[in-house]
Design an enzyme around this catalytic site. Structure first.
Site, PDB file in Angstrom:
ATOM      1  N   TRP A  62       2.248 -15.177  -2.062  1.00 54.44           N
ATOM      2  CA  TRP A  62       0.975 -14.776  -3.046  1.00 54.44           C
ATOM      3  C   TRP A  62       1.187 -14.968  -4.418  1.00 54.44           C
ATOM      4  O   TRP A  62       2.296 -14.513  -5.039  1.00 54.44           O
ATOM      5  CB  TRP A  62       0.640 -13.095  -2.899  1.00 54.44           C
ATOM      6  CG  TRP A  62      -0.665 -12.805  -3.608  1.00 54.44           C
ATOM      7  CD1 TRP A  62      -1.774 -13.373  -3.640  1.00 54.44           C
ATOM      8  CD2 TRP A  62      -0.723 -11.710  -4.463  1.00 54.44           C
ATOM      9  NE1 TRP A  62      -2.796 -12.718  -4.425  1.00 54.44           N
ATOM     10  CE2 TRP A  62      -1.970 -11.741  -4.913  1.00 54.44           C
ATOM     11  CE3 TRP A  62       0.214 -10.678  -4.684  1.00 54.44           C
ATOM     12  CZ2 TRP A  62      -2.506 -10.804  -5.923  1.00 54.44           C
ATOM     13  CZ3 TRP A  62      -0.266  -9.658  -5.606  1.00 54.44           C
ATOM     14  CH2 TRP A  62      -1.569  -9.765  -6.167  1.00 54.44           C
ATOM     15  N   LYS A  95      -8.830  -4.211   0.316  1.00 51.79           N
ATOM     16  CA  LYS A  95      -9.474  -5.257   1.600  1.00 51.79           C
ATOM     17  C   LYS A  95      -9.844  -4.072   2.686  1.00 51.79           C
ATOM     18  O   LYS A  95     -10.958  -4.383   3.149  1.00 51.79           O
ATOM     19  CB  LYS A  95      -8.608  -6.184   2.123  1.00 51.79           C
ATOM     20  CG  LYS A  95      -7.519  -6.746   1.172  1.00 51.79           C
ATOM     21  CD  LYS A  95      -8.229  -7.687  -0.136  1.00 51.79           C
ATOM     22  CE  LYS A  95      -7.244  -8.110  -1.037  1.00 51.79           C
ATOM     23  NZ  LYS A  95      -7.393  -9.237  -1.707  1.00 51.79           N
ATOM     24  N   ASP A  99       4.818  -5.810   1.096  1.00 53.72           N
ATOM     25  CA  ASP A  99       3.719  -5.472   0.495  1.00 53.72           C
ATOM     26  C   ASP A  99       2.709  -5.727   1.671  1.00 53.72           C
ATOM     27  O   ASP A  99       2.594  -6.809   2.385  1.00 53.72           O
ATOM     28  CB  ASP A  99       3.521  -6.911  -0.343  1.00 53.72           C
ATOM     29  CG  ASP A  99       2.204  -6.702  -1.028  1.00 53.72           C
ATOM     30  OD1 ASP A  99       1.465  -5.814  -1.004  1.00 53.72           O
ATOM     31  OD2 ASP A  99       1.673  -7.950  -1.843  1.00 53.72           O
TER      32      ASP A  99
HETATM   33  C1  LMR Z   1      -6.023 -12.847  -3.093  1.00 55.33           C
HETATM   34  O1  LMR Z   1      -5.149 -13.338  -2.776  1.00 55.33           O
HETATM   35  O2  LMR Z   1      -7.129 -13.821  -2.947  1.00 55.33           O
HETATM   36  C2  LMR Z   1      -6.566 -11.705  -3.502  1.00 55.33           C
HETATM   37  O3  LMR Z   1      -5.415 -10.711  -3.291  1.00 55.33           O
HETATM   38  C3  LMR Z   1      -6.993 -11.461  -4.904  1.00 55.33           C
HETATM   39  C4  LMR Z   1      -6.097 -11.768  -5.852  1.00 55.33           C
HETATM   40  O4  LMR Z   1      -5.893 -10.756  -6.554  1.00 55.33           O
HETATM   41  O5  LMR Z   1      -5.493 -12.789  -6.157  1.00 55.33           O
END
Ligand code: LMR
Length: 397
Positions: free
Chosen positions: A130, A246, A211
């Protein structure tokens, strides 16, 4: 002084929200930021949360401070939700924890804790991970490097290469893992792979940092945490960042927890003081509201059942959209195997198309996705599947 700073580019993911909102094409499709949407593109407040709001409003008679731990009942509820009702680590008081401003707050306080303890550690994140993991963790002063993870050929995991990298890790390493529904790829570790990671962590002494932001949106609330629970049972120490954005739909309420599993209740007590101290130094206390709502839902059997049922139906809807998209793609003249779409878990899939193709999807068809070609499957609906598959066919030509 302020003339020294230039304008920054928009956040690559959050910037898509504005681009999408400004697009006047009636056919536009938002597959960008990871937000659950219903068939009409709406992110509704979950039914159980709406009821909890009323209950909480009638009950709450003060807005006084709660302290850095936040809503203590909520933190305990999340410990059970993630680690299980019968977790030995929880029962023996080995798990410290506090409410945080979303999963981001948990990641940040977790990173600061690691910095305090270990100083010179390396955090290893999956390739890819991420996008916000990198600034969140590195801004706490930790070095972040990547381990092999996603296999673009198969849409799965390169576990042999990952395991070979893990073989090199030792006590000064932190292994960042996605508890389930890997963001951005949707490619999840199998139970056997979790077991292998646990074995290595226990033998080599590296610390898992999990996470988990999508529990219940993959294969179910219990199924999604099988790997995390195995890890908790087989390693003494680990860190867990959770989010209720979520699975409780509490995005803007910024509701998460940081849990830290330690070797003993004494260690947990010391760690509790440190994470609270780190919270105090950052934001003092988390916003309490979301914690109260989740606590209300988790403690009331009827509300909890209603929440679980709604969450399951959300997960089922995402699965059926995966199957629907694959069917439409396979019905077209597309020379690429997309069958991984139905194998991947949670809200995201990595289409594996180029940045240029992603740009074309956006500019020519008003279909918005992250530059990496991550799509939020929950942003699809039965109406737009043909349109998206047609656009893919066109850009892949
Ligand atoms: C995402 O990955 O789209 C979500 O977790 C929102 C974010 O804050 O990036």
């Amino acid at each position: 002084m302020f003339d020294q700073l230039d304008v920054l580019p928009a956040d690559p993911l959050l910037g898509l929200i504005t681009l999408y909102n400004n697009d006047t094409n009636p056919k536009k499709v938002d597959l960008g930021v990871g937000v659950y949407r219903d068939e009409h593109g709406h992110t509704a407040i979950m039914q159980a949360i709406q009821k909890a709001e009323k209950i909480h409003m009638d009950k709450e008679d003060s807005k006084t401070y709660l302290g850095p731990i936040g809503v203590a009942g909520f933190v305990n509820g999340i410990k059970s939700l993630v680690l299980g009702e019968s977790s030995q680590a929880v029962a023996s008081g080995r798990v410290a924890g506090l409410q945080t401003p979303g999963g981001c707050g948990a990641l940040r306080i977790g990173a600061e804790l690691l910095k305090r303890i270990k100083g010179e550690v390396t955090v290893w994140a999956s390739d890819p991970t991420w996008a916000n993991h990198i600034p969140l963790i590195s801004s706490a002063g930790l070095e972040i490097k990547s381990y092999p993870y996603f296999d673009a050929e198969t849409g799965g995991i390169k576990f042999d290469a990952m395991d070979a990298k893990l073989a090199e890790l030792g006590p000064n390493d932190i292994l960042l893992l996605h508890g389930c529904c890997h963001n951005p790829t949707g490619a999840d570790l199998s139970y056997e792979q979790w077991q292998q990671i646990a074995k290595r962590a226990a033998e080599q002494g590296f610390i898992p940092f999990v996470d988990i932001a999508y529990q219940g949106l993959g294969d179910g609330l219990e199924e999604d945490v099988k790997g995390v629970r195995y890890l908790s049972e087989h390693v003494e120490e680990m860190v867990i960042a959770t989010s209720c954005s979520k699975n409780f739909g509490l995005y803007r309420e910024r509701t998460g927890t940081l849990l830290v599993q330690t070797k003993s209740a004494e260690n947990a007590h010391a760690i509790q003081t440190h994470v609270q101290d780190a919270a105090r130094a950052n934001y003092s206390m988390p916003p309490a509201y979301g914690g109260f709502l989740v606590d209300t839902v988790l403690q009331d059997p009827a509300l909890r059942k209603e929440w679980e049922d709604e969450l399951n139906s959300m997960a089922e809807r995402v699965k059926s959209l995966r199957a629907g998209l694959l069917e439409k793609i396979q019905a077209r003249d597309i020379d690429k195997d997309f069958s991984f779409i139905v194998e991947q878990k949670g809200m995201f899939s990595f289409l594996g198309i180029s940045k240029e193709q992603v740009r074309k999807m956006r500019e020519d068809y008003s279909i918005y996705m992250a530059d990496s070609s991550r799509i939020n499957v929950a942003g699809l609906n039965t109406e737009c599947l043909d349109y998206v598959a047609d656009a893919l066919e066109a850009v892949l030509k």
